[in-house]
Write a protein that holds these residues in place. Sequence first.
Motif, PDB file in Angstrom:
ATOM      1  N   GLU A   6      21.933  -3.216   7.501  1.00  0.00           N
ATOM      2  CA  GLU A   6      22.627  -3.611   6.275  1.00  0.00           C
ATOM      3  C   GLU A   6      22.778  -5.130   6.243  1.00  0.00           C
ATOM      4  OE1 GLU A   6      23.274  -1.478   4.051  1.00  0.00           O
ATOM      5  OE2 GLU A   6      23.193   0.451   5.106  1.00  0.00           O
ATOM      6  N   GLY A   7      22.927  -5.655   5.042  1.00  0.00           N
ATOM      7  CA  GLY A   7      23.103  -7.092   4.896  1.00  0.00           C
ATOM      8  C   GLY A   7      23.145  -7.491   3.437  1.00  0.00           C
ATOM      9  N   LYS A   8      22.787  -8.730   3.171  1.00  0.00           N
ATOM     10  CA  LYS A   8      22.869  -9.263   1.812  1.00  0.00           C
ATOM     11  C   LYS A   8      21.877  -8.615   0.857  1.00  0.00           C
ATOM     12  CE  LYS A   8      24.602 -13.903   3.001  1.00  0.00           C
ATOM     13  NZ  LYS A   8      24.570 -13.833   4.471  1.00  0.00           N
ATOM     14  N   VAL A   9      20.740  -8.147   1.383  1.00  0.00           N
ATOM     15  CA  VAL A   9      19.704  -7.561   0.542  1.00  0.00           C
ATOM     16  C   VAL A   9      19.844  -6.039   0.534  1.00  0.00           C
ATOM     17  CG1 VAL A   9      17.219  -7.300   0.190  1.00  0.00           C
ATOM     18  CG2 VAL A   9      18.141  -9.492   0.967  1.00  0.00           C
ATOM     19  N   SER A  10      19.871  -5.465  -0.655  1.00  0.00           N
ATOM     20  CA  SER A  10      19.994  -4.015  -0.838  1.00  0.00           C
ATOM     21  C   SER A  10      18.664  -3.434  -1.299  1.00  0.00           C
ATOM     22  CB  SER A  10      21.073  -3.712  -1.871  1.00  0.00           C
ATOM     23  OG  SER A  10      22.324  -4.222  -1.466  1.00  0.00           O
ATOM     24  N   PRO A  11      18.456  -2.133  -1.109  1.00  0.00           N
ATOM     25  CA  PRO A  11      17.181  -1.530  -1.509  1.00  0.00           C
ATOM     26  C   PRO A  11      16.806  -1.774  -2.965  1.00  0.00           C
ATOM     27  CG  PRO A  11      18.369  -0.020  -0.082  1.00  0.00           C
ATOM     28  CD  PRO A  11      19.299  -1.167  -0.359  1.00  0.00           C
ATOM     29  N   GLU A  12      17.791  -1.804  -3.839  1.00  0.00           N
ATOM     30  CA  GLU A  12      17.469  -1.996  -5.253  1.00  0.00           C
ATOM     31  C   GLU A  12      17.020  -3.418  -5.566  1.00  0.00           C
ATOM     32  OE1 GLU A  12      22.049  -2.088  -4.852  1.00  0.00           O
ATOM     33  OE2 GLU A  12      20.350  -0.914  -4.051  1.00  0.00           O
ATOM     34  N   ASP A  13      17.199  -4.349  -4.621  1.00  0.00           N
ATOM     35  CA  ASP A  13      16.826  -5.747  -4.847  1.00  0.00           C
ATOM     36  C   ASP A  13      15.344  -6.023  -4.639  1.00  0.00           C
ATOM     37  OD1 ASP A  13      19.543  -6.350  -5.248  1.00  0.00           O
ATOM     38  OD2 ASP A  13      19.835  -6.824  -3.112  1.00  0.00           O
ATOM     39  N   VAL A  14      14.673  -5.199  -3.840  1.00  0.00           N
ATOM     40  CA  VAL A  14      13.353  -5.564  -3.341  1.00  0.00           C
ATOM     41  C   VAL A  14      12.255  -5.239  -4.337  1.00  0.00           C
ATOM     42  CG1 VAL A  14      14.136  -5.155  -0.978  1.00  0.00           C
ATOM     43  CG2 VAL A  14      12.864  -3.378  -2.171  1.00  0.00           C
ATOM     44  N   ARG A  15      11.145  -5.911  -4.168  1.00  0.00           N
ATOM     45  CA  ARG A  15       9.924  -5.604  -4.916  1.00  0.00           C
ATOM     46  C   ARG A  15       9.026  -4.746  -4.030  1.00  0.00           C
ATOM     47  NH1 ARG A  15       4.900  -7.559  -4.295  1.00  0.00           N
ATOM     48  NH2 ARG A  15       3.438  -7.295  -6.048  1.00  0.00           N
ATOM     49  N   VAL A  16       8.560  -3.615  -4.551  1.00  0.00           N
ATOM     50  CA  VAL A  16       7.655  -2.738  -3.812  1.00  0.00           C
ATOM     51  C   VAL A  16       6.226  -3.017  -4.283  1.00  0.00           C
ATOM     52  CG1 VAL A  16       6.996  -0.354  -3.323  1.00  0.00           C
ATOM     53  CG2 VAL A  16       9.417  -0.958  -3.545  1.00  0.00           C
ATOM     54  N   PRO A  17       5.319  -3.408  -3.384  1.00  0.00           N
ATOM     55  CA  PRO A  17       3.939  -3.663  -3.803  1.00  0.00           C
ATOM     56  C   PRO A  17       3.280  -2.387  -4.312  1.00  0.00           C
ATOM     57  CG  PRO A  17       4.130  -3.708  -1.414  1.00  0.00           C
ATOM     58  CD  PRO A  17       5.523  -3.622  -1.942  1.00  0.00           C
ATOM     59  N   PRO A  18       2.326  -2.496  -5.217  1.00  0.00           N
ATOM     60  CA  PRO A  18       1.765  -1.307  -5.871  1.00  0.00           C
ATOM     61  C   PRO A  18       0.971  -0.391  -4.955  1.00  0.00           C
ATOM     62  CG  PRO A  18       0.598  -3.307  -6.558  1.00  0.00           C
ATOM     63  CD  PRO A  18       1.803  -3.750  -5.797  1.00  0.00           C
ATOM     64  N   TYR A  19       0.571  -0.853  -3.765  1.00  0.00           N
ATOM     65  CA  TYR A  19      -0.151   0.042  -2.869  1.00  0.00           C
ATOM     66  C   TYR A  19       0.783   0.997  -2.131  1.00  0.00           C
ATOM     67  CZ  TYR A  19       1.075  -3.722   0.432  1.00  0.00           C
ATOM     68  OH  TYR A  19       1.742  -4.667   1.165  1.00  0.00           O
ATOM     69  N   LEU A  20       2.106   0.818  -2.278  1.00  0.00           N
ATOM     70  CA  LEU A  20       3.093   1.702  -1.656  1.00  0.00           C
ATOM     71  C   LEU A  20       3.845   2.491  -2.729  1.00  0.00           C
ATOM     72  CD1 LEU A  20       4.736  -0.631   1.028  1.00  0.00           C
ATOM     73  CD2 LEU A  20       3.104   1.224   1.414  1.00  0.00           C
ATOM     74  N   PRO A  21       4.296   3.707  -2.407  1.00  0.00           N
ATOM     75  CA  PRO A  21       5.137   4.437  -3.356  1.00  0.00           C
ATOM     76  C   PRO A  21       6.498   3.769  -3.483  1.00  0.00           C
ATOM     77  CG  PRO A  21       5.029   5.613  -1.267  1.00  0.00           C
ATOM     78  CD  PRO A  21       4.051   4.477  -1.166  1.00  0.00           C
TER      79      PRO A  21
END
Length: 626
Positions: free
Chosen positions: A182-197
């Motif tokens: 856990e930390g400052k970055v949450s899952p909803e913050d990240v960008r998922v590259p298109p080669y990953l679901p």
Amino acid sequence: MKLNRRQAITAIGAASVTSACATARSMPMSRERPNILWIVSEDNNPFIGAYGDPLAHTPNIDAMARGGILYRNVYSNAPVCAPSRFCLLTGINPESAAPANHMRAEARLPDFIRTYPEYLRALGYYCTNNSKTDYNCKIEPDAIWDESSRDAHYRNRPEGAPFMAVFNTEITHESRLFGVTEGKVSPEDVRVPPYLPDSPEVRRDFASYYNLMEKMDLFVGDRLRELEEAGLAEDTIVFYYSDNGGCMPRSKRYCYEEGQRVAMVVHVPEKWRHLAPVPAGSEIAAPVSFIDFVPTLLSLVGEQQPREMPGKAFLGQNIADPKVYAFGMRNRMDERYDFIRTVTDGRYRYIRNYMPHRPWGQVVGFEWMLRSYQDWHARYLAGELTPVQSRFFEPKPYEEFYDLAADPDEIDNLAGNPGSGSGVLNAMRKALDEHMLAINDNGFIPEGSLLEGYVESRQPGAYPLAQVMALAARAAGGTADEVDALAAELSSDNEVIRYWAATGLLIRGEGAAPFAGAMQAALEAESSPQVRVVLAEGLIHVGRAEAGVTELARLLADSSAEMVRLQALNALTYVADPSTAMPAVEALVDDPGYLGRAASYLARVQDGTFDPHVSLMPPWREPGSQ
């Protein structure tokens, strides 16, 4: 104290390294030299604010970049630690000294190749390593370092001695993603590259990765403050870099940007600013490779690099012209075999896959401990992925070519239709061929062959690399009408030629059926177990499955060579019906190493119990050991 072989290496002028170090310390330094500090993190891309990442929280590295030099396009020679660390230690490409090109191997160093601590100690430097080694060769750390341990520190040096100190942190290591940070970055913050679901598991791992980067940045800050408090900052050139690319899916072990591109920031204090090519606060975009690090160390201390080192110094008294290309490679990673070579100029990346019949996403037990890999694979098996996301689990093209400016995720392969980039593609093809020949790339030699080695592969007639490369190109990227030429090479006197002829027939599958008899006869006459593995797998695809599976089972049960057994397991993994070999496979399931992982996967697939979410790793294995 009894000296081992590495301690007894003869230095120029007939003095041993040990006596040269002692002599240098007993004499006054002829001139002052800088201290050098390496701060090394593991398994991370430049998820760093100074590199323009808006989610990163890396204030210490960012500050170091503002007052130092940021290298924008730095690449490890391999997308994993052990082959890369061989290169960092020796200044020699791992693929020049097989089996150093494979993950977790023990290459043999010829006596004339010395490691950088040996060079620096001979000049009076106190050299410490804290504390990871993983050098992929038969070398004793205690023989080359003044101290290599978790307590090793430059503060222990003799009074007045300059130091070269390495501090390595595992905070960002792949294994740290087995849990949630856990930390400052949450899952909803990240960008998922298109080669990953775009799944919760993938997002959690990305967020954890960012939060681990923040913790790693604190480690960097602690080392910098420690240096300042010791009053040594103005005398010390500091490097921060990561030991290979990142560890998110399709990063570590893979020859894409995210597998090979690393961060590097260098702080050169005012006293030593004449050793830097640009002013403080500058960026350098020209490619830099790990092969350049040892020549750079020697340049910083005013020494010429040995002629066997192919790298170029980017700092110091002997700075070379900027490089045009950085080269990279992959062979065996953990329990899975592949063979990839790549080159980039920072704008484009060219990749050549010499084993296109194998998918990128071969199941690797340690790698599949990440929930993001587990989720990605489970969704593939359930048919829930897009074509771009499914590609990872399918056979590869022979060539890939990407415009990194237009396609930073490397999903639009331009190799078949490069358009305006065709001139760059042809130049990179040529550059890669020339590089492989120049370094005597050992990657075509099957692991475990007596031909492996810096010296062994250079014996006259032993390894005709130009001929091998031409054959391998036909084998992996050629057309169906070349099958007769491949079959003709099965009778060659050279083991490597026969290996790639057999590989070419295997790649063509049913297309090699007219030569099934020739393949069977070649198997019966073949003396190399590595070639026998490939011929046996090839027979299975040309209507002689019983003979092929029987031979693979025999090699698996009878071979005393672990690597031959592992090659047989890899072959059986891609056989439709390996049932007659399964007793030999199941006998290896409890093996604690690579054999056990490969055998467990195959056994679970065959009995219908494989689940990507269930670990293939022995329960007693330490999580941070890769």
